[in-house]
Design an enzyme around this catalytic site. Structure first.
Site, short mmCIF file in Angstrom:
data_model
loop_
_atom_site.label_atom_id
_atom_site.label_comp_id
_atom_site.label_asym_id
_atom_site.label_seq_id
_atom_site.Cartn_x
_atom_site.Cartn_y
_atom_site.Cartn_z
N HIS A 67 -9.24 51.64 7.78
CA HIS A 67 -7.89 51.74 7.24
C HIS A 67 -7.88 52.60 5.98
CE1 HIS A 67 -9.80 48.16 5.46
NE2 HIS A 67 -9.16 48.49 4.34
N CYS A 179 -9.52 43.92 -2.01
CA CYS A 179 -10.37 45.03 -1.58
C CYS A 179 -9.75 46.32 -2.09
CB CYS A 179 -10.54 45.06 -0.06
SG CYS A 179 -9.06 45.53 0.85
#
Length: 631
Positions: A67, A179
């Site tokens: 991603h 993250c």
């Protein structure tokens, strides 16, 4: 917004043709580009690769979620690809990946888009849902399955708590996940912690530092009342608010993969006190000293030891099994040669034992400096093995590599951003491997080898001296470094004495070499509170390893607590060696443990008594000196 508004039939590939990680990234980017979702495929790939360099998005269980959030994305979208045969995606569990969801978030993606993208990652935590995706035969079935699972998730989801209520146990646990991209891993870690907490009956509140900002933020009152806080994040988290509180700091992937371990440590009170910007704070390299230098060293040691244990246990037992075919059955030149025994000795001795010191060093370095520390640590540890520096040399190599990498990171911190993409794959490994290798080669291994030669000569000169004193010295030497240069110096001297027709010294040597694993096995049995669950399990195997004269079984215990364990095993081994010589035992066989005791010259029963007394001495000393693990 539903997930299927971002995932469409034209961005689904039911049969990926890729055979590698790079190929599957290219194939899914091509799918998104062909569907008109990207402005700049090349720019989007750069963002995807940059995210993979931080840590693999192969989360395990056959799933990968590459991603990125970048201006190269025209329209927020999801591409799905499936590989029935699976492929290596550098996944966290080391297993092939079969399901791939590539998330493309535009730089200006609104909150609705971001929430939808993150919701997908949480659905993939469900094993049954993953099985449905693997078995679906059409794109329409994939979309229907996702729709139904999303409705189930939203329908059964209770409104998120705004506080962390107190359980009957009196424990209040808080957590923060985050993250770098803030799309997938942040929410997967949060869900994993919440689901495991629910399963264990633990109350928890989780703050998420996602792409859309902080959600479910912890209040100052909650922090004040919390018993422990888990921070599972690979991005910057506001840490000063936790000063003075027990905090476990780890990566976001541990939140996904190890929620049980994290919660168990938190509930048991094993979280170190966070000391803010002072001692014990987390540095930019991700290293936390857990309340001080000493505790930080212990954390790194335990990381190395826990990863080394399978090599010691598995390899040692295979060596022991090979002895059932005869002590010399692995030697092609011996009449008792058995090819299966030779295979077991090769697997367990040459390979498993050959790697264990390198693994110890590699994971110590990785604990200190994260993933860039692994390669120089492994190489330094392997140099210690091949250079006769033993596990002590491996310990030095692990810490040396870890702190060298931290130094390299700081040295290159101000490089222009154009080099960011190659720092981790070129500069870090090249410089750190060079520095660690040179230091090991010229500074560390050489002096230890010279010391080894000195010991052999010194022992040779003692052969006609006090026989009991010689037994004490030889027995103790077998326990100092357990397979390292001191141990080998004693063992080599014993072989030389056998060849010269003097069987007494080697009897002391084998007794001294059997005591460390046997003594520690007894200690784990009778002083259970002093050892972790993994150590107690390793203790069981040490009964076998010690019986077969495989001293290396004691290495994980010595590496984890050298200040207490090494003196205990040295004293026990010295006791056994001295008693063996006192009983006038002689051993004509170089190896074999319990198999060769019938060949003992003198009284085999007295020789066994010497070993038992030495093992009991070690167990009692370990039980007396070692602190309970809860402390």
């Amino acid at each position: 917004m539903k997930i299927t508004e971002l995932l469409k039939a034209d961005t689904i590939q039911l049969d990926l043709q890729s055979s590698s990680k790079e190929e599957v990234i290219d194939e899914l980017i091509g799918t998104l580009d062909k569907a008109g979702r990207l402005h700049d495929p090349k720019g989007y790939k750069e963002a995807i690769v940059a995210r993979e360099e931080q840590s693999s998005t192969g989360i395990g269980e056959g799933v990968a979620i590459p991603h990125a959030k970048t201006s190269a994305v025209k329209t927020p979208a999801i591409a799905f690809g499936r590989s029935q045969s699976g492929l290596d995606y550098d996944s966290l569990d080391g297993q092939p990946a079969h399901l791939f969801f590539m998330i493309a978030a535009s730089e200006g993606a609104n909150q609705t888009h971001l929430e939808t993208l993150s919701r997908l990652s949480t659905l993939l935590m469900d094993q049954d849902f993953r099985a449905i995706l693997l078995e679906a035969s059409t794109k329409e079935e994939i979309l229907i399955a996702i729709d139904e699972k999303e409705k189930e998730k939203l329908g059964g989801e209770e409104e998120e708590e705004t506080s962390a209520p107190k359980e009957e146990s009196g424990k209040r646990i808080l957590a923060v996940t985050g993250c770098p991209t803030g799309i997938a891993h942040t929410y997967m870690a949060a869900d994993a912690l919440k689901d495991k907490a629910k399963e264990l009956g633990i109350s928890i509140k989780v703050e998420t530092a996602g792409s859309g900002g902080v959600k479910n933020k912890l209040t100052s009152q909650e922090i004040e009342e919390a018993d422990a806080i888990i921070v599972a994040a690979d991005t910057k988290i506001e840490m000063e608010r936790f000063s003075g509180k027990p905090v476990i700091q780890t990566g976001v992937t541990d939140g996904i993969r190890k929620p049980h371990d994290l919660l168990e440590k938190a509930v048991k009170g094993e979280a170190p006190i966070y000391k803010g910007s002072g001692e014990g704070a987390k540095s930019e390299e991700g290293e936390q000293t857990r309340g001080g230098f000493g505790r930080g060293i212990y954390k790194h040691l335990m990381n190395g030891v826990s990863n080394m244990l399978p090599f010691v246990i598995g390899g040692g037992i295979l060596i022991a099994i090979s002895f059932f075919f005869g002590i010399e059955s692995a030697d092609p030149a011996h009449p008792d040669y058995n090819p299966f025994a030779a295979a077991l000795m090769s697997i367990g001795g040459e390979h498993a034992f050959g790697l264990m010191v390198a693994v110890l060093a590699g994971f110590i370095a990785m604990s200190i400096a994260d993933r860039p520390g692994f390669a120089p640590g492994m190489i330094g540890g392997f140099m210690a093995t091949t250079g006769d520096a033993g596990f002590l040399g491996g310990l030095i190599a692990g810490f040396l590599a870890g702190y060298v990498v931290i130094g390299v990171k700081r040295l290159l911190a101000n490089l222009p951003k154009v080099f960011d993409g190659i720092k981790t794959i070129l500069f870090y490994p090249l410089i750190s491997i060079f520095v660690v290798g040179i230091l090991m080669y010229f500074v560390i291994i050489g002096p230890i080898s010279a010391f080894n030669t000195f010991l052999e000569g010194w022992l040779g000169g003692m052969g006609t001296g006090n026989i009991v004193l010689l037994g004490i010295i030889l027995g103790g030497m077998m326990a100092v470094d357990m397979g390292g240069p001191i141990n080998k110096a004693a063992f080599t001297f014993g072989i030389a004495m056998i060849e010269a027709g003097n069987f007494g010294p080697h009897a002391a040597i084998m007794a001294g070499g059997m005591v460390p694993p046997l003594g520690l096995a007894l200690a784990t049995t009778f002083f259970k509170s002093k050892f972790t669950k993994d150590e107690r399990n390793a203790g069981v195997s040490n009964y076998f390893l010690g019986s077969f004269f495989i001293t290396e079984g004691a290495i994980p215990f010595a590496a984890a607590d050298p200040g207490r364990v090494i003196p205990s095993i040295v004293i026990g081994s010295a006791t056994a060696g001295g008693l063996a010589m006192f009983f006038n035992a002689g051993l004509p066989a170089p190896h074999g443990g319990i198999f060769v005791i019938p060949t003992i010259q003198g009284s085999p029963l007295a020789y066994l008594l010497a070993i038992v007394i030495g093992a009991v001495v070690t167990a009692l000393l370990v039980g007396f000196w070692k602190k309970p693990v809860t402390k």
